[in-house]
Enzyme design. Structure first.
Site, short mmCIF file in Angstrom:
data_model
loop_
_atom_site.label_atom_id
_atom_site.label_comp_id
_atom_site.label_asym_id
_atom_site.label_seq_id
_atom_site.Cartn_x
_atom_site.Cartn_y
_atom_site.Cartn_z
N CYS A 114 39.68 34.95 39.47
CA CYS A 114 38.36 34.88 38.83
C CYS A 114 37.55 36.13 39.08
O CYS A 114 36.61 36.42 38.34
CB CYS A 114 37.60 33.64 39.28
SG CYS A 114 37.57 33.38 41.05
N GLU B 244 32.87 26.81 42.27
CA GLU B 244 33.13 28.20 41.88
C GLU B 244 34.03 28.16 40.66
O GLU B 244 35.17 27.73 40.72
CB GLU B 244 33.79 29.01 43.00
CG GLU B 244 33.97 30.46 42.56
CD GLU B 244 34.38 31.39 43.68
OE1 GLU B 244 35.41 32.05 43.52
OE2 GLU B 244 33.66 31.45 44.69
#
Length: 474
Positions: A262, A228
């Site tokens: 994020c 990720e």
């Protein structure tokens, strides 16, 4: 290795990074204990994980104190620490059901005399390399389901935020069966490289540049890599939306955790008909945001956890201004008490060739861009190398969803923003350079840690060689 306090700028802590030999030794220890761990019934592992959750609750205060020092913020540290027992219990309770559901026994085959069974076989040793923005959450988000699946787990948190490791390992030590198969280790980039070489499955959360290196190392080791990576999440505010409430929502989704997430909103596209009232409301709300300085118990956002990140964000802002963008609030990284802070920075007249629109920012910066046509907004939102998540705001969920399904992002918040930080049961994939591999959310969060083994039973007479003879009867 010295560690910097994000509020004082001083090196007040140190770690001793494990070298490759030490990493291999720890991996060997965990591997030796894993067969006994995976031999337990899922319900037995569940019971042990519940004991760990209880130990975390009992050690709340030292964990909270360490994480607060690591991150320079208190409220989100409380959320991380208090959320950990719930995450442990959730996977402990889900794992037995999911394992039973996906284990098939004695199923019929297309061949009348053949029966099939499918076993879920866990990878022996799971490894994780975690970042500094949510140290406890991202050090445990993959390790907990891996343990519930029957893997041993070796985790390297970031060297920027390592203070929580010691009190967390104290909680692990309270559960001897778990201590045999779970370890959080101190280390730097070289330690992370050694970890990839020592495990059977690796999860990495962090930048695209480092993610590429992890993926390449995993490919050489011929192990799965779950990545990720970065995001540049867009929010589209449609004409039907209430501009004031949308502005307050955009602010929260952009600046929580000082934008060091994020899934933070980093680009805001607003219908031109409501652009000005949206911008006015956003500026007004942003001006009221408080820094948690000098009192960590007061304020809305904290310092940059990693000081050099402040310089990167400042460079983006300065470039945007030089290229014609206008800053309405914030705009300058401040040094206060040795820490580096940035007030919410609302930027208008930003364009797609500016780094503040194109590149990941990882700070409380809100570029606002007007659009005349929904098709144009969708095109601009999709014009990115990233595809982690996004958001759409409209008068109705149905209208927002009609736009959301056209966005190239793994998860889209409808009439909200950054929901992946709160909703962990919705499976999603990272699009484009935002990552690869199975979802860490939903059932895949557990099932990715299994290999499938088929047991194919012949209950009749096996075919003789004569059945394959060239002159065999047809």
């Amino acid at each position: 290795m010295k560690v910097i306090n994000p509020r004082t700028g001083e090196a007040d802590y140190q770690i001793a990074p494990l070298d490759a030999t030490a990493v291999q030794a720890e991996a060997k220890r965990l591997r030796a204990a894993q067969p006994a761990w995976t031999a337990l019934a899922p319900e037995e592992r569940s019971a042990i994980l519940h004991l760990w959750a209880e130990a975390v609750v009992a050690h709340r205060q030292p964990l909270l104190e360490a994480l607060t020092l690591d991150t320079g913020r208190r409220r989100i540290s409380e959320i991380e620490v208090d959320g950990l027992p719930g995450t442990i219990r959730r996977w402990a309770d889900l794992a037995p059901r999911l394992i039973a559901q996906h284990s098939r026994d004695n199923q019929p085959s297309a061949h009348p005399t053949v029966r099939n069974s499918t076993r879920l076989v866990p990878y022996p040793l799971f490894g994780a390399i975690a970042p500094w923005n949510f140290p406890i959450v991202l050090s445990t988000i993959d390790a907990i389901p891996a343990l519930a699946a029957g893997c041993a787990a070796l985790v390297k948190p970031s060297e920027v935020t390592p203070r929580f490791i010691a009190p967390l390992m104290e909680t692990v030590a309270k559960v001897p069966e778990l201590a045999a198969v779970l370890s959080f280790i101190e280390g730097d980039a070289a330690t992370g490289q050694a970890l990839v070489d020592a495990v059977d499955y690796v999860c990495f959360t962090g930048s695209v540049a480092t993610g590429r290196k992890v993926a390449e190392a995993a490919a050489r080791a011929f192990i799965p890599a779950n990545l990720e990576l970065g995001g540049k999440d867009p929010m589209i505010v449609l004409e039907s939306a209430d501009p004031v409430s949308a502005a307050h929502l955009a602010l929260r989704a952009s600046i929580v955790a000082t934008g060091q997430a994020c899934q933070s909103i980093e680009r805001i596209y607003v219908a031109r008909t409501i652009y000005q009232p949206f911008l006015d409301a956003l500026v007004e709300a942003a001006q009221k945001v408080r820094l948690n300085y000098p009192d960590i118990a007061m304020g809305d956002i904290g310092p940059f956890i990693f000081g050099p990140q402040g310089a990167k964000v400042q460079a983006q802002i300065d470039e945007a201004v030089a290229m014609g963008a206008k800053v309405f609030t914030g705009g300058s990284v401040e040094t206060l008490g040795g820490g580096r802070y940035l007030r919410p920075t609302v930027i208008a007249d930003a364009t797609s060739d500016m780094g503040v629109v194109r590149d990941e920012t990882f700070g409380p910066v809100l570029p606002v861009i007007a659009f005349d046509d929904v098709e144009d907004a969708i095109q601009q939102a999709n014009d990115s190398v990233y595809g982690l998540s996004a958001a759409v705001i409209a008068a109705t969920a149905e209208e927002a969803e009609s736009v959301a399904v056209r966005l190239e992002a793994g998860a889209v918040s409808i009439n909200d923003g950054s929901m992946t930080s709160m909703v962990w049961d919705a499976e999603n994939s990272s699009f484009k350079l935002s990552g690869m591999g199975p979802s860490r959310m939903g059932e895949s969060g557990l099932l990715r840690f299994f290999r499938l083994q088929a047991l194919i039973r012949q209950t009749g007479a096996p075919l003789p060689l004569a059945a394959y003879a060239e002159d065999a009867p047809r």
